[in-house]
Design an enzyme around this catalytic site. Structure first.
Site, PDB file in Angstrom:
ATOM      1  CB  SER A 144     119.276  43.514  58.046  1.00  0.00           C
ATOM      2  OG  SER A 144     119.472  42.128  58.219  1.00  0.00           O
ATOM      3  CE1 TYR A 157     119.141  42.707  52.659  1.00  0.00           C
ATOM      4  CE2 TYR A 157     120.062  41.516  54.528  1.00  0.00           C
ATOM      5  CZ  TYR A 157     119.016  42.217  53.943  1.00  0.00           C
ATOM      6  OH  TYR A 157     117.860  42.436  54.656  1.00  0.00           O
TER       7      TYR A 157
HETATM    8  N1  LIG Z   1     112.445  39.515  55.524  1.00  0.00           N
HETATM    9  C1  LIG Z   1     113.500  39.517  56.300  1.00  0.00           C
HETATM   10  O1  LIG Z   1     113.858  38.480  56.920  1.00  0.00           O
HETATM   11  C2  LIG Z   1     114.280  40.788  56.516  1.00  0.00           C
HETATM   12  C3  LIG Z   1     115.317  40.753  57.466  1.00  0.00           C
HETATM   13  C4  LIG Z   1     116.051  41.919  57.669  1.00  0.00           C
HETATM   14  C5  LIG Z   1     115.765  43.073  56.974  1.00  0.00           C
HETATM   15  N2  LIG Z   1     114.761  43.063  56.048  1.00  0.00           N
HETATM   16  C6  LIG Z   1     114.520  44.311  55.304  1.00  0.00           C
HETATM   17  O2  LIG Z   1     113.153  44.648  55.331  1.00  0.00           O
HETATM   18  C7  LIG Z   1     112.842  45.434  54.161  1.00  0.00           C
HETATM   19  C8  LIG Z   1     111.576  44.904  53.502  1.00  0.00           C
HETATM   20  O3  LIG Z   1     111.860  43.603  52.997  1.00  0.00           O
HETATM   21  P1  LIG Z   1     110.782  42.417  53.014  1.00  0.00           P
HETATM   22  O4  LIG Z   1     111.373  41.292  53.763  1.00  0.00           O
HETATM   23  O5  LIG Z   1     109.462  42.926  53.366  1.00  0.00           O
HETATM   24  O6  LIG Z   1     110.867  41.972  51.478  1.00  0.00           O
HETATM   25  P2  LIG Z   1     109.821  42.105  50.273  1.00  0.00           P
HETATM   26  O7  LIG Z   1     108.536  41.472  50.637  1.00  0.00           O
HETATM   27  O8  LIG Z   1     110.570  41.604  49.080  1.00  0.00           O
HETATM   28  O9  LIG Z   1     109.597  43.675  50.164  1.00  0.00           O
HETATM   29  C9  LIG Z   1     110.554  44.524  49.622  1.00  0.00           C
HETATM   30  C10 LIG Z   1     109.858  45.807  49.232  1.00  0.00           C
HETATM   31  O10 LIG Z   1     110.848  46.711  48.685  1.00  0.00           O
HETATM   32  C11 LIG Z   1     110.390  47.167  47.431  1.00  0.00           C
HETATM   33  N3  LIG Z   1     111.520  47.457  46.554  1.00  0.00           N
HETATM   34  C12 LIG Z   1     112.526  46.637  46.165  1.00  0.00           C
HETATM   35  N4  LIG Z   1     113.344  47.277  45.317  1.00  0.00           N
HETATM   36  C13 LIG Z   1     112.842  48.534  45.163  1.00  0.00           C
HETATM   37  C14 LIG Z   1     113.222  49.662  44.409  1.00  0.00           C
HETATM   38  N5  LIG Z   1     114.309  49.647  43.618  1.00  0.00           N
HETATM   39  N6  LIG Z   1     112.474  50.775  44.494  1.00  0.00           N
HETATM   40  C15 LIG Z   1     111.369  50.813  45.288  1.00  0.00           C
HETATM   41  N7  LIG Z   1     110.954  49.789  46.015  1.00  0.00           N
HETATM   42  C16 LIG Z   1     111.677  48.645  45.968  1.00  0.00           C
HETATM   43  C17 LIG Z   1     109.509  46.058  46.882  1.00  0.00           C
HETATM   44  O11 LIG Z   1     108.520  46.589  45.999  1.00  0.00           O
HETATM   45  P3  LIG Z   1     108.566  46.561  44.401  1.00  0.00           P
HETATM   46  O12 LIG Z   1     109.218  45.278  43.992  1.00  0.00           O
HETATM   47  O13 LIG Z   1     107.131  46.684  44.043  1.00  0.00           O
HETATM   48  O14 LIG Z   1     109.369  47.778  44.034  1.00  0.00           O
HETATM   49  C18 LIG Z   1     108.809  45.588  48.158  1.00  0.00           C
HETATM   50  O15 LIG Z   1     107.686  46.385  48.434  1.00  0.00           O
HETATM   51  C19 LIG Z   1     114.087  45.375  53.267  1.00  0.00           C
HETATM   52  O16 LIG Z   1     114.834  46.555  53.416  1.00  0.00           O
HETATM   53  C20 LIG Z   1     114.867  44.198  53.828  1.00  0.00           C
HETATM   54  O17 LIG Z   1     116.240  44.290  53.603  1.00  0.00           O
HETATM   55  C21 LIG Z   1     114.017  41.960  55.794  1.00  0.00           C
END
Ligand SMILES: NC(=O)c1ccc[n+]([C@@H]2O[C@H](COP(=O)([O-])OP(=O)(O)OC[C@H]3O[C@@H](n4cnc5c(N)ncnc54)[C@H](OP(=O)(O)O)[C@@H]3O)[C@@H](O)[C@H]2O)c1
Length: 264
Positions: A144, A157
């Site tokens: 991130s 985080y």
């Molecule tokens: N969105 C942003 O602004 C942003 C910024 C920086 C970094 N990121 C990173 O990008 C990645 C994806 O996030 P996103 O923004 O796409 O959020 P999201 O839509 O909430 O997706 C998160 C994904 O992780 C899965 N997940 C969560 N806990 C889990 C567990 N214990 N075991 C297996 N799968 C799990 C969820 O699936 P299930 O709930 O079905 O398990 C979901 O598919 C994350 O690592 C996040 O930290 C996001």
């Protein structure tokens, strides 16, 4: 080095929504065979159905909770067997959460570390075992931008992501002569369901736009990537020299702005 199968076979954790789902679409559009993992297997299955219909690619799914580290090796091995090999593994599963130091339960922070750091490390390690055996592979980790910018209320985080970045950069040096590539992605604000009202955050972009940029970086085998590049690459330099008082002021303003927009 053995030749890379084309198109590559790719496993993505956290593929049931957001960035993981958008990346799955990008890889499928390139003709890649996919192994998709997350806890919500019904969401994975409907995504798989859509990708098979739209792109005529092989898509395998598996229920996986990355907080249960022992199950990660089993799930990865299962997907690799069903795909008949593996070229790229994207450790993308992640959660966020707000905790006020000394006031809220520590369990909030522990769950964040368990998922974002130890879950990702276990995923990358399980993949590395396959890559070492076959003599090639590409590890991709979803860190991130906050790895470079400590955010009040998000100590767990931001530090879980900073640790993942450093861990993966150390892995890259360790694996230099093993023909294993390592890409660490640092997203800015991407409009997903990871936190409420992400669409109100500054400089936010949609997940499909972010995934295309990430995909290009993976194809170029870039090592550390910030997505979107602007304004965050510029901000990274500024933040390193910013006094605490300015940083606190900026974060407070940002939070106020997004919560007042939420009320509208
Ligand atoms: N969105 C942003 O602004 C942003 C910024 C920086 C970094 N990121 C990173 O990008 C990645 C994806 O996030 P996103 O923004 O796409 O959020 P999201 O839509 O909430 O997706 C998160 C994904 O992780 C899965 N997940 C969560 N806990 C889990 C567990 N214990 N075991 C297996 N799968 C799990 C969820 O699936 P299930 O709930 O079905 O398990 C979901 O598919 C994350 O690592 C996040 O930290 C996001």
């Amino acid at each position: 080095m053995s030749a890379l199968a084309l198109p590559p076979k790719v496993i993505i954790t956290g593929a049931s929504s957001g960035i993981g789902e958008a990346l799955a679409v990008c890889f499928a559009a390139k003709g890649c065979a996919l192994g998709l993992a997350a806890r919500s297997v019904s969401k994975l299955d409907s995504l798989a159905q859509r990708l098979r219909a739209d792109y005529a690619v092989q898509v395998e799914t598996i229920a996986l909770d990355v907080q249960d580290q022992a199950s990660i090796v089993i799930a990865l091995d299962d997907l690799v067997a069903r795909l008949g090999g593996i070229d790229i593994v994207v450790a993308n599963a992640g959660i966020t959460g707000i905790r006020r130091s000394g006031r809220d339960p520590l369990s909030i922070d522990l769950a964040i570390f368990q998922t974002n750091l130890f879950g990702a490390i276990a995923t990358l390690d399980a993949a590395t075992r396959h890559f070492l055996k076959q003599g090639h592979g590409h590890l991709v980790g979803m860190s991130s931008f906050s790895a470079f910018a400590p955010i009040p209320g998000s100590a767990a985080y931001t530090s879980s992501k900073a640790a993942l970045t450093n861990y993966m950069n150390a892995m890259r040096l360790e694996l230099l002569d093993k023909h294993i590539d390592v890409t660490v992605i640092h997203p800015g604000f991407i409009n997903t369901h990871i936190a409420p009202k992400m669409d109100k955050y500054p400089f936010v972009i949609n997940a499909d736009v972010a995934a295309k940029e990430m995909m290009a970086a993976i194809e170029r085998k870039q090592v550390n990537v910030i997505v979107p590049a602007l304004p965050w690459r510029f901000a990274k330099g500024l933040l390193q020299h910013m006094p605490d008082s300015w940083m606190g002021f900026m974060v407070q303003r940002m939070m106020k702005k997004s919560s007042s927009k939420k009320a509208n």
